[in-house]
Write a protein that holds these residues in place. Structure first.
Motif, PDB file in Angstrom:
ATOM      1  N   ALA A 146     -33.595 101.780  34.492  1.00  0.00           N
ATOM      2  CA  ALA A 146     -32.461 100.991  34.710  1.00  0.00           C
ATOM      3  C   ALA A 146     -31.042 101.208  33.819  1.00  0.00           C
ATOM      4  CB  ALA A 146     -32.708  99.304  34.444  1.00  0.00           C
ATOM      5  N   ALA A 147     -30.176 101.323  34.383  1.00  0.00           N
ATOM      6  CA  ALA A 147     -28.968 101.475  33.716  1.00  0.00           C
ATOM      7  C   ALA A 147     -28.558 100.205  32.583  1.00  0.00           C
ATOM      8  CB  ALA A 147     -27.597 101.585  34.585  1.00  0.00           C
ATOM      9  N   GLY A 148     -27.805 100.564  31.612  1.00  0.00           N
ATOM     10  CA  GLY A 148     -27.267  99.625  30.631  1.00  0.00           C
ATOM     11  C   GLY A 148     -27.614  99.809  29.238  1.00  0.00           C
ATOM     12  N   GLY A 149     -28.514 100.682  29.057  1.00  0.00           N
ATOM     13  CA  GLY A 149     -28.960 100.820  27.759  1.00  0.00           C
ATOM     14  C   GLY A 149     -29.306  99.602  26.959  1.00  0.00           C
ATOM     15  N   ARG A 150     -28.564  99.755  25.694  1.00  0.00           N
ATOM     16  CA  ARG A 150     -29.057  98.429  24.702  1.00  0.00           C
ATOM     17  C   ARG A 150     -28.474  97.198  25.499  1.00  0.00           C
ATOM     18  NH1 ARG A 150     -26.221 100.974  19.892  1.00  0.00           N
ATOM     19  NH2 ARG A 150     -25.888 102.640  21.413  1.00  0.00           N
ATOM     20  N   ALA A 151     -27.419  97.153  26.288  1.00  0.00           N
ATOM     21  CA  ALA A 151     -26.972  95.854  26.741  1.00  0.00           C
ATOM     22  C   ALA A 151     -27.728  95.815  28.268  1.00  0.00           C
ATOM     23  CB  ALA A 151     -25.491  95.919  26.949  1.00  0.00           C
ATOM     24  N   ARG A 152     -28.658  95.525  28.325  1.00  0.00           N
ATOM     25  CA  ARG A 152     -29.532  95.096  29.773  1.00  0.00           C
ATOM     26  C   ARG A 152     -30.447  94.180  29.950  1.00  0.00           C
ATOM     27  NH1 ARG A 152     -32.885  98.731  26.836  1.00  0.00           N
ATOM     28  NH2 ARG A 152     -35.005  98.045  27.230  1.00  0.00           N
ATOM     29  N   SER A 153     -30.878  93.779  30.890  1.00  0.00           N
ATOM     30  CA  SER A 153     -31.843  92.713  31.146  1.00  0.00           C
ATOM     31  C   SER A 153     -33.401  93.572  30.842  1.00  0.00           C
ATOM     32  CB  SER A 153     -32.031  92.089  32.452  1.00  0.00           C
ATOM     33  OG  SER A 153     -30.763  91.964  32.696  1.00  0.00           O
ATOM     34  N   PRO A 205     -34.011  86.915  34.489  1.00  0.00           N
ATOM     35  CA  PRO A 205     -34.620  87.948  33.116  1.00  0.00           C
ATOM     36  C   PRO A 205     -34.046  87.458  31.592  1.00  0.00           C
ATOM     37  CG  PRO A 205     -33.260  89.013  34.699  1.00  0.00           C
ATOM     38  CD  PRO A 205     -33.091  87.544  35.231  1.00  0.00           C
ATOM     39  N   LEU A 206     -34.731  87.891  30.807  1.00  0.00           N
ATOM     40  CA  LEU A 206     -34.113  87.654  29.377  1.00  0.00           C
ATOM     41  C   LEU A 206     -33.522  89.103  29.292  1.00  0.00           C
ATOM     42  CD1 LEU A 206     -37.229  86.855  27.440  1.00  0.00           C
ATOM     43  CD2 LEU A 206     -35.559  85.230  28.148  1.00  0.00           C
ATOM     44  N   ASP A 207     -32.744  88.944  28.272  1.00  0.00           N
ATOM     45  CA  ASP A 207     -32.022  90.157  27.824  1.00  0.00           C
ATOM     46  C   ASP A 207     -32.569  90.914  26.816  1.00  0.00           C
ATOM     47  OD1 ASP A 207     -30.027  90.004  29.795  1.00  0.00           O
ATOM     48  OD2 ASP A 207     -28.676  88.470  28.751  1.00  0.00           O
ATOM     49  N   ASN A 208     -31.914  92.266  26.583  1.00  0.00           N
ATOM     50  CA  ASN A 208     -32.559  93.085  25.477  1.00  0.00           C
ATOM     51  C   ASN A 208     -32.052  92.421  24.207  1.00  0.00           C
ATOM     52  OD1 ASN A 208     -33.760  95.329  24.284  1.00  0.00           O
ATOM     53  ND2 ASN A 208     -31.904  96.285  24.064  1.00  0.00           N
ATOM     54  N   GLY A 209     -30.785  91.573  24.239  1.00  0.00           N
ATOM     55  CA  GLY A 209     -30.609  91.190  22.889  1.00  0.00           C
ATOM     56  C   GLY A 209     -29.224  90.154  23.501  1.00  0.00           C
ATOM     57  N   GLN A 210     -29.182  88.999  23.043  1.00  0.00           N
ATOM     58  CA  GLN A 210     -27.986  88.018  23.422  1.00  0.00           C
ATOM     59  C   GLN A 210     -26.692  88.766  23.213  1.00  0.00           C
ATOM     60  OE1 GLN A 210     -27.907  84.807  24.885  1.00  0.00           O
ATOM     61  NE2 GLN A 210     -25.861  85.315  24.918  1.00  0.00           N
ATOM     62  N   GLU A 245     -34.347  95.102  17.733  1.00  0.00           N
ATOM     63  CA  GLU A 245     -33.741  96.482  18.035  1.00  0.00           C
ATOM     64  C   GLU A 245     -33.236  97.295  16.706  1.00  0.00           C
ATOM     65  OE1 GLU A 245     -32.590  98.952  20.110  1.00  0.00           O
ATOM     66  OE2 GLU A 245     -33.108  98.072  22.252  1.00  0.00           O
ATOM     67  N   LYS A 246     -34.193  98.135  16.288  1.00  0.00           N
ATOM     68  CA  LYS A 246     -34.030  98.784  14.986  1.00  0.00           C
ATOM     69  C   LYS A 246     -32.800  99.228  14.770  1.00  0.00           C
ATOM     70  CE  LYS A 246     -38.087  98.662  12.195  1.00  0.00           C
ATOM     71  NZ  LYS A 246     -38.969  97.757  12.955  1.00  0.00           N
ATOM     72  N   LYS A 247     -32.417 100.041  15.907  1.00  0.00           N
ATOM     73  CA  LYS A 247     -30.890 100.877  15.855  1.00  0.00           C
ATOM     74  C   LYS A 247     -29.892 100.116  16.703  1.00  0.00           C
ATOM     75  CE  LYS A 247     -32.813 105.109  14.270  1.00  0.00           C
ATOM     76  NZ  LYS A 247     -32.737 106.587  14.635  1.00  0.00           N
ATOM     77  N   ALA A 248     -29.542  98.801  16.490  1.00  0.00           N
ATOM     78  CA  ALA A 248     -28.909  98.062  17.492  1.00  0.00           C
ATOM     79  C   ALA A 248     -27.353  98.510  17.179  1.00  0.00           C
ATOM     80  CB  ALA A 248     -28.802  96.767  17.195  1.00  0.00           C
ATOM     81  N   THR A 249     -27.110  98.875  16.258  1.00  0.00           N
ATOM     82  CA  THR A 249     -25.649  99.427  16.107  1.00  0.00           C
ATOM     83  C   THR A 249     -25.659 100.520  14.823  1.00  0.00           C
ATOM     84  OG1 THR A 249     -24.936  97.578  14.489  1.00  0.00           O
ATOM     85  CG2 THR A 249     -24.497  96.994  16.661  1.00  0.00           C
ATOM     86  N   LEU A 250     -24.457 100.896  14.952  1.00  0.00           N
ATOM     87  CA  LEU A 250     -24.138 101.991  13.728  1.00  0.00           C
ATOM     88  C   LEU A 250     -23.713 100.813  12.585  1.00  0.00           C
ATOM     89  CD1 LEU A 250     -23.796 104.953  13.820  1.00  0.00           C
ATOM     90  CD2 LEU A 250     -21.328 104.551  13.869  1.00  0.00           C
ATOM     91  N   ALA A 251     -24.218 101.024  11.389  1.00  0.00           N
ATOM     92  CA  ALA A 251     -23.772 100.383  10.181  1.00  0.00           C
ATOM     93  C   ALA A 251     -22.497 100.853   9.802  1.00  0.00           C
ATOM     94  CB  ALA A 251     -24.864 100.769   9.000  1.00  0.00           C
ATOM     95  N   CYS A 252     -21.624  99.700   9.981  1.00  0.00           N
ATOM     96  CA  CYS A 252     -20.228  99.787   9.941  1.00  0.00           C
ATOM     97  C   CYS A 252     -19.551  99.760   8.418  1.00  0.00           C
ATOM     98  CB  CYS A 252     -19.398  98.647  10.662  1.00  0.00           C
ATOM     99  SG  CYS A 252     -17.653  99.197  11.064  1.00  0.00           S
ATOM    100  N   THR A 253     -20.161 100.663   7.740  1.00  0.00           N
ATOM    101  CA  THR A 253     -19.929 100.690   6.250  1.00  0.00           C
ATOM    102  C   THR A 253     -18.509 101.723   6.020  1.00  0.00           C
ATOM    103  OG1 THR A 253     -21.314 102.830   5.975  1.00  0.00           O
ATOM    104  CG2 THR A 253     -22.269 100.424   5.734  1.00  0.00           C
ATOM    105  N   THR A 254     -18.237 101.661   4.695  1.00  0.00           N
ATOM    106  CA  THR A 254     -17.006 102.414   4.408  1.00  0.00           C
ATOM    107  C   THR A 254     -17.306 103.710   4.196  1.00  0.00           C
ATOM    108  OG1 THR A 254     -17.331 101.917   2.126  1.00  0.00           O
ATOM    109  CG2 THR A 254     -15.722 100.406   3.218  1.00  0.00           C
ATOM    110  N   ALA A 255     -18.730 104.055   4.033  1.00  0.00           N
ATOM    111  CA  ALA A 255     -19.173 105.494   3.767  1.00  0.00           C
ATOM    112  C   ALA A 255     -19.212 106.254   5.029  1.00  0.00           C
ATOM    113  CB  ALA A 255     -20.332 105.615   2.986  1.00  0.00           C
ATOM    114  N   THR A 279     -28.174  99.560  11.892  1.00  0.00           N
ATOM    115  CA  THR A 279     -28.539  98.210  11.451  1.00  0.00           C
ATOM    116  C   THR A 279     -29.354  97.695  12.714  1.00  0.00           C
ATOM    117  OG1 THR A 279     -26.182  97.740  11.642  1.00  0.00           O
ATOM    118  CG2 THR A 279     -27.275  97.656   9.456  1.00  0.00           C
ATOM    119  N   ALA A 280     -30.110  96.697  12.251  1.00  0.00           N
ATOM    120  CA  ALA A 280     -30.902  96.223  13.333  1.00  0.00           C
ATOM    121  C   ALA A 280     -30.330  94.728  13.865  1.00  0.00           C
ATOM    122  CB  ALA A 280     -32.472  95.918  12.656  1.00  0.00           C
TER     123      ALA A 280
END
Ligand SMILES: Cc1cc2nc3c(=O)[nH]c(=O)nc-3n(C[C@H](O)[C@H](O)[C@H](O)COP(=O)(O)OP(=O)(O)OC[C@H]3O[C@@H](n4cnc5c(N)ncnc54)[C@H](O)[C@@H]3O)c2cc1C
Length: 423
Positions: free
Chosen positions: A37-44, A53-58, A369-379, A282-283
């Protein structure tokens, strides 16, 4: 005139957005995804509750996500029908916190701060002063400043930091204030505050995530002759095959997550690969609870903020009965989550029971989702879209103005196609 072929590896929101822009630019698109299915991390997900369906994350969008909303319209969807729009509301169950009234900017911000429940005058004054200073400075600050340092610099009160900045930063950047980049935070704030009518509104999916965009997008692409290859993982061997050799008439866009893009490029483009492969993430954990109490009528608002700390880890709870018509279903979001899945779910169950005074809460599903997003840090140094001639990357991790969000992914997909025009 030769036909131009574009092979896109990954059908998440970035890959789909690139595919749509490429079709509009006259490319023949070949879209690949490992998943069926398409949608990657933002899919049902396959699991259904009450026939949906439930979603992969709200997920939640804001009115300032203009590229995403416009893309939905391009593929024939009506964002007004598929997203429930409310003025920004970060109130807790006890009524404390900030909610913006439905007024024009900047009156909504001024009135919202003036009316914030449970805040003293010095809290309100500290936020008003900071907002005025941010505006005067064009919503920019030194690159290495964290959100925590930004708050200290502008002498924001403890209550404002705890009840507004921390939850806002976690939900927009998925990174704790102590590490989060103040520059990116201010950019999102600027777009929300100054982006025109409705920019600060919260837009919550009133349908499942696959129906929100990916499914309609696939249909739009297929109707325009794009080749869709779901269930096909592109390997390093594929990358060496003639079909994946970049040329002036054949371009490759890697729209897969950075770890995978790094793997696919490690032989041919080691320095880009190294940068993409060393990013930190970050998760996010979404705990779905079902309230079976006979007198449960839903939450007071579709989104309710939760007081959170180490033992009460969720920041927000969404009422899916009001949003997606799934009776009794609550989606609790733990941004920047840490710890073990079952323990987290039980902590959230206790937290919601206590703070919302609910009974008969059952854990339906916990999605980590352990790798939900990039850690948005200054480094964090994000890789550029350009990998090599006729080879690019797009995704929520590629250099761009936005943090890892749907809007960041969509913009990145569109940007990459703009760059392909210069081939
Ligand atoms: C739980 C959770 C909650 C979130 N909440 C929000 C929110 O509220 N608001 C918001 O704006 N954003 C939110 N996000 C972030 C948002 O979902 C992402 O930023 C966005 O979906 C990223 O899209 P993408 O296309 O860049 O990457 P992805 O969605 O990761 O897509 C990459 C695709 O590549 C495919 N792929 C990987 N390897 C290969 C290969 N070798 N061959 C073929 N295909 C491959 C994958 O299957 C996947 O479909 C959340 C994310 C999560 C996980």
């Amino acid at each position: 005139m030769h036909e131009k072929h574009l092979r896109i590896v990954g059908a998440g929101w970035a890959g789909l957005s690139a595919a749509v822009a490429a079709v509009q630019d006259g490319w023949h698109v070949h879209l690949y995804d490992t998943a069926h299915a398409a949608g990657g991390r933002a899919r049902s997900l396959a699991q259904h509750v009450a026939g949906r369906p439930l979603d992969n994350g709200q997920h939640v969008l804001i009115g300032a996500y203009r590229s995403t909303l416009s893309l939905m319209r391009t593929v024939g969807l009506d964002p007004d029908a598929l997203l429930q729009r409310i003025p920004l509301n970060l109130r807790f169950a006890d009524g404390q916190g900030l909610a913006l009234p439905d007024l024009a900017q900047p009156w909504n911000v001024l009135a919202g701060i003036a009316q914030a429940k449970g805040w003293r005058w010095r809290d309100k004054l500290s936020l008003l002063t900071a907002c005025w200073q941010w505006q005067r400075q064009g919503f920019v600050c030194p690159v290495h400043r964290t959100v925590e340092q930004l708050c200290a610099h502008h002498q924001l009160s403890h209550r404002v930091v705890q009840q507004l900045i921390e939850p806002l930063c976690l939900s927009a950047l998925n990174t704790p204030v102590a590490q989060a980049s103040a520059l990116v935070f201010l950019r999102v704030l600027r777009d929300a505050i100054q982006g025109g009518p409705g920019s600060a509104d919260l837009l919550m999916p009133a349908t499942d995530l696959s129906a929100l965009f990916p499914n309609a997008c696939l249909a739009w692409l297929a109707a325009r002759g794009s080749r869709i290859h779901l269930g096909q993982r592109i390997t390093t061997a594929d990358m060496r095959s003639p079909a994946f050799q970049p040329s002036p008439t054949q371009a490759i866009v890697l729209a897969c997550p950075p770890g995978e893009a790094a793997r696919l490029t490690q032989d041919a483009h080691p320095s880009w690969s190294l940068q993409a492969g060393s990013l930190s993430h970050t998760a996010i954990t979404t705990v779905y609870l079902k309230c079976a109490a006979p007198n449960f009528q839903g939450l007071p608002h579709p989104i309710v903020a939760l007081h959170s700390d180490v033992t009460q880890p969720a920041q927000f709870v969404f009422d899916r009965s009001a949003l997606t018509g799934q009776p009794g279903l609550l989606a609790c979001v733990v941004s920047a989550s840490q710890g073990e899945r079952d323990a987290l779910a039980q902590q959230v169950q206790r937290q919601v029971t206590q703070q919302l005074g609910l009974t008969h809460l059952h854990i339906i599903q916990t999605v980590v989702e352990k790798k939900a997003t990039l850690a948005c840090t200054t480094a964090q140094i994000r890789p550029a879209a350009y990998i090599a001639p006729s080879m690019y990357a797009c995704g929520d991790y590629v250099q761009g103005p936005y943090p890892s969000t749907l809007e960041g992914a969509v913009r990145s997909g569109q940007q990459v196609v703009t760059q392909l025009r210069h081939l």
